[in-house]
Design a protein around this motif. Structure first.
Motif, PDB file in Angstrom:
ATOM      1  N   GLU A   1       0.826  -1.206   0.000  1.00 33.74           N
ATOM      2  CA  GLU A   1       0.000   0.000   0.000  1.00 33.74           C
ATOM      3  C   GLU A   1       0.863   1.259   0.000  1.00 33.74           C
ATOM      4  OE1 GLU A   1      -3.318   0.756  -0.084  1.00 33.74           O
ATOM      5  OE2 GLU A   1      -3.556  -1.322  -0.720  1.00 33.74           O
ATOM      6  N   SER A   2       1.906   1.209   0.832  1.00 33.37           N
ATOM      7  CA  SER A   2       2.817   2.361   0.949  1.00 33.37           C
ATOM      8  C   SER A   2       3.521   2.631  -0.380  1.00 33.37           C
ATOM      9  CB  SER A   2       3.840   2.091   2.055  1.00 33.37           C
ATOM     10  OG  SER A   2       4.835   3.087   2.043  1.00 33.37           O
ATOM     11  N   GLU A   3       4.010   1.570  -1.033  1.00 36.90           N
ATOM     12  CA  GLU A   3       4.717   1.709  -2.309  1.00 36.90           C
ATOM     13  C   GLU A   3       3.767   2.198  -3.416  1.00 36.90           C
ATOM     14  OE1 GLU A   3       8.030   1.561  -2.908  1.00 36.90           O
ATOM     15  OE2 GLU A   3       8.046   1.427  -0.727  1.00 36.90           O
ATOM     16  N   ARG A   4       2.508   1.695  -3.380  1.00 36.41           N
ATOM     17  CA  ARG A   4       1.540   2.120  -4.383  1.00 36.41           C
ATOM     18  C   ARG A   4       1.212   3.605  -4.211  1.00 36.41           C
ATOM     19  NH1 ARG A   4      -2.581  -1.800  -4.422  1.00 36.41           N
ATOM     20  NH2 ARG A   4      -4.112  -0.604  -3.279  1.00 36.41           N
ATOM     21  N   ALA A   5       1.108   4.022  -2.959  1.00 39.24           N
ATOM     22  CA  ALA A   5       0.831   5.438  -2.667  1.00 39.24           C
ATOM     23  C   ALA A   5       1.970   6.317  -3.185  1.00 39.24           C
ATOM     24  CB  ALA A   5       0.647   5.637  -1.169  1.00 39.24           C
ATOM     25  N   LYS A   6       3.199   5.833  -3.015  1.00 32.07           N
ATOM     26  CA  LYS A   6       4.362   6.587  -3.500  1.00 32.07           C
ATOM     27  C   LYS A   6       4.332   6.719  -5.020  1.00 32.07           C
ATOM     28  CE  LYS A   6       7.721   5.381   0.098  1.00 32.07           C
ATOM     29  NZ  LYS A   6       8.901   4.553   0.386  1.00 32.07           N
ATOM     30  N   SER A   7       4.039   5.591  -5.701  1.00 27.78           N
ATOM     31  CA  SER A   7       4.034   5.611  -7.172  1.00 27.78           C
ATOM     32  C   SER A   7       2.908   6.483  -7.702  1.00 27.78           C
ATOM     33  CB  SER A   7       3.941   4.196  -7.745  1.00 27.78           C
ATOM     34  OG  SER A   7       2.707   3.622  -7.421  1.00 27.78           O
ATOM     35  N   GLU A   8       1.765   6.470  -7.010  1.00 26.28           N
ATOM     36  CA  GLU A   8       0.637   7.315  -7.438  1.00 26.28           C
ATOM     37  C   GLU A   8       0.965   8.793  -7.244  1.00 26.28           C
ATOM     38  OE1 GLU A   8      -3.218   6.306  -6.018  1.00 26.28           O
ATOM     39  OE2 GLU A   8      -3.138   4.268  -6.807  1.00 26.28           O
ATOM     40  N   LYS A   9       1.634   9.094  -6.141  1.00 29.02           N
ATOM     41  CA  LYS A   9       2.033  10.481  -5.875  1.00 29.02           C
ATOM     42  C   LYS A   9       3.009  10.963  -6.945  1.00 29.02           C
ATOM     43  CE  LYS A   9       3.871  13.505  -2.263  1.00 29.02           C
ATOM     44  NZ  LYS A   9       4.554  13.584  -0.960  1.00 29.02           N
ATOM     45  N   LEU A  10       3.919  10.074  -7.333  1.00 28.39           N
ATOM     46  CA  LEU A  10       4.905  10.398  -8.368  1.00 28.39           C
ATOM     47  C   LEU A  10       4.206  10.642  -9.704  1.00 28.39           C
ATOM     48  CD1 LEU A  10       7.970  10.647  -8.862  1.00 28.39           C
ATOM     49  CD2 LEU A  10       7.982   8.233  -9.482  1.00 28.39           C
ATOM     50  N   LEU A  11       3.216   9.813 -10.021  1.00 28.67           N
ATOM     51  CA  LEU A  11       2.468   9.962 -11.270  1.00 28.67           C
ATOM     52  C   LEU A  11       1.730  11.302 -11.293  1.00 28.67           C
ATOM     53  CD1 LEU A  11       1.954   8.275 -13.855  1.00 28.67           C
ATOM     54  CD2 LEU A  11      -0.155   7.465 -12.781  1.00 28.67           C
ATOM     55  N   LEU A  12       1.180  11.697 -10.144  1.00 32.90           N
ATOM     56  CA  LEU A  12       0.445  12.959 -10.057  1.00 32.90           C
ATOM     57  C   LEU A  12       1.371  14.171 -10.128  1.00 32.90           C
ATOM     58  CD1 LEU A  12      -2.260  12.052  -7.395  1.00 32.90           C
ATOM     59  CD2 LEU A  12      -2.620  12.457  -9.820  1.00 32.90           C
ATOM     60  N   ASN A  13       2.662  13.948  -9.838  1.00 34.71           N
ATOM     61  CA  ASN A  13       3.642  15.027 -10.006  1.00 34.71           C
ATOM     62  C   ASN A  13       3.968  15.245 -11.479  1.00 34.71           C
ATOM     63  OD1 ASN A  13       4.019  15.847  -7.407  1.00 34.71           O
ATOM     64  ND2 ASN A  13       5.708  14.460  -6.983  1.00 34.71           N
ATOM     65  N   ILE A  14       3.724  14.223 -12.292  1.00 35.76           N
ATOM     66  CA  ILE A  14       4.072  14.274 -13.712  1.00 35.76           C
ATOM     67  C   ILE A  14       2.857  14.609 -14.574  1.00 35.76           C
ATOM     68  CG2 ILE A  14       4.989  12.906 -15.654  1.00 35.76           C
ATOM     69  CD1 ILE A  14       6.380  11.149 -13.494  1.00 35.76           C
ATOM     70  N   LEU A  15       1.681  14.054 -14.219  1.00 34.59           N
ATOM     71  CA  LEU A  15       0.483  14.197 -15.054  1.00 34.59           C
ATOM     72  C   LEU A  15      -0.670  14.823 -14.270  1.00 34.59           C
ATOM     73  CD1 LEU A  15       0.488  10.591 -16.587  1.00 34.59           C
ATOM     74  CD2 LEU A  15       1.376  12.657 -17.670  1.00 34.59           C
ATOM     75  N   PRO A  16      -1.582  15.513 -14.955  1.00 28.00           N
ATOM     76  CA  PRO A  16      -2.802  15.999 -14.292  1.00 28.00           C
ATOM     77  C   PRO A  16      -3.596  14.828 -13.723  1.00 28.00           C
ATOM     78  CG  PRO A  16      -2.551  16.989 -16.471  1.00 28.00           C
ATOM     79  CD  PRO A  16      -1.519  15.914 -16.372  1.00 28.00           C
ATOM     80  N   LYS A  17      -4.346  15.077 -12.659  1.00 30.49           N
ATOM     81  CA  LYS A  17      -5.054  14.022 -11.929  1.00 30.49           C
ATOM     82  C   LYS A  17      -5.959  13.176 -12.833  1.00 30.49           C
ATOM     83  CE  LYS A  17      -7.961  13.376  -7.838  1.00 30.49           C
ATOM     84  NZ  LYS A  17      -8.724  14.049  -6.763  1.00 30.49           N
ATOM     85  N   ASP A  18      -6.788  13.835 -13.658  1.00 35.99           N
ATOM     86  CA  ASP A  18      -7.733  13.099 -14.518  1.00 35.99           C
ATOM     87  C   ASP A  18      -7.011  12.268 -15.578  1.00 35.99           C
ATOM     88  OD1 ASP A  18      -9.664  14.297 -13.054  1.00 35.99           O
ATOM     89  OD2 ASP A  18     -10.319  15.702 -14.603  1.00 35.99           O
ATOM     90  N   VAL A  19      -5.919  12.825 -16.091  1.00 33.69           N
ATOM     91  CA  VAL A  19      -5.134  12.124 -17.110  1.00 33.69           C
ATOM     92  C   VAL A  19      -4.443  10.902 -16.489  1.00 33.69           C
ATOM     93  CG1 VAL A  19      -3.206  12.318 -18.750  1.00 33.69           C
ATOM     94  CG2 VAL A  19      -4.786  14.238 -18.443  1.00 33.69           C
TER      95      VAL A  19
END
Length: 236
Positions: A1-19
Motif C-alpha cells: 500500500e505504501s509503495e503504491r501510494a508513492k508511485s501514485e504520488k509520483l504519477l500525479l507530479n508528472i500528469l494531471p489528476k484526470d489524465v
C-alpha cells in the motif's frame, strides 16, 4: 500500500489528476482537442552569459528558486505547468479542465511572476550580483493535448497556438508581458494594455502585439494593479 501510494504520488507530479486516472485505468490516455486555451512561455534574458559566471550549484539554486515560485503562482491561478526547457518555463490555462477564464488566469499569473522577478532584481542589484530579467509571452487559441512516452510520461500540447505563444515570448521585451491580439480580446475589459503595433515574429510575419501593464484601476485592490478586487471577481 505504501509503495503504491508513492508511485501514485509520483504519477500525479508528472500528469494531471484526470489524465493519470485514465492512464491507470486504460493503459493509455486519449488525446483531446481544446478549442480555447491560453499558453504562457517565459525565458530569461542573458541566461547563458550569467550562467557562465556561476558554479553548477549556484545556477541550479537560482533556477530552482525562480521555477518553484512560478509553480506556486501557476497553481494558484489554475494553470497547468507543462515543462521547463533549459531556462524556459511553459504553462497553460484552460487545460485539462476547460474554463472561460484561461486568458485572465494567465494574465494575473504573469503580473505576479514579473513582480516576483522585479523583487529578485532589486535584491540582487543591492548586493551587486548579476540578475536575470524575464521575457514573458501569452497567446490564446486551440491546442491538442495528450500523453507521450512509455517509460517517461509527458503531458504536452501541440498546435499553432503553442508556436505563436513561443513567438510572443521571443518577440517580447525583458521585464514586460507581451500578449497576442487573441489574448488581448479576452482580457481588454479587465487589464490595461499597450498596443505595440504589428511586430515581426519568426515564421509568422507581422503580428499584432500588446504589452500587458496592470489590472485596470476600477478592478484593482492595490496601486500597482497586481491584485484584483471584489468587483473584478464578481464581474468575470
Amino acid at each position: 500500500e505504501s509503495e503504491r501510494a508513492k508511485s501514485e504520488k509520483l504519477l500525479l507530479n508528472i500528469l494531471p489528476k484526470d489524465v493519470a486516472a485514465e492512464l491507470k485505468e486504460k493503459g493509455f490516455a486519449e488525446p483531446v482537442l481544446f478549442e480555447k486555451v491560453s499558453v504562457m512561455f517565459t525565458d530569461f534574458k542573458g541566461f547563458t552569459t550569467i550562467a557562465e559566471t556561476l558554479t553548477p550549484q549556484e545556477l541550479i539554486k537560482d533556477l530552482d528558486a525562480c521555477f518553484v515560485q512560478f509553480d506556486k503562482i501557476s497553481e494558484r491561478f489554475n494553470l497547468e505547468k507543462l515543462k521547463t526547457i533549459g531556462d524556459s518555463y511553459m504553462c497553460a490555462g484552460g487545460i485539462p479542465k476547460r474554463n472561460t477564464t484561461h486568458a485572465i488566469d494567465c494574465c494575473l499569473a504573469a503580473l505576479e511572476i514579473q513582480s516576483f522577478m522585479n523583487q529578485m532584481k532589486a535584491l540582487k542589484q543591492e548586493i551587486k550580483v548579476p540578475y536575470w530579467e524575464l521575457r514573458l509571452g501569452i497567446h490564446s487559441g486551440p491546442v491538442m493535448a495528450g500523453v507521450v512516452g512509455e517509460k517517461k510520461f509527458a503531458y504536452d500540447i501541440w498546435g499553432d497556438t503553442v508556436n505563436t505563444a513561443s513567438r510572443m515570448e521571443s518577440s517580447g521585451t525583458a521585464g514586460r508581458i507581451n500578449i497576442s491580439y487573441a489574448t488581448y480580446e479576452h482580457v481588454k475589459d479587465f487589464f490595461e494594455c499597450e498596443y505595440r503595433g504589428e511586430v515581426s515574429a519568426k515564421n509568422k510575419g507581422k503580428v499584432k502585439m500588446y504589452y500587458l501593464n496592470r489590472i485596470n484601476k476600477e478592478y484593482s485592490k492595490d496601486e500597482l494593479g497586481l491584485v484584483p478586487n471584489e468587483k473584478f471577481w464578481s464581474t468575470i
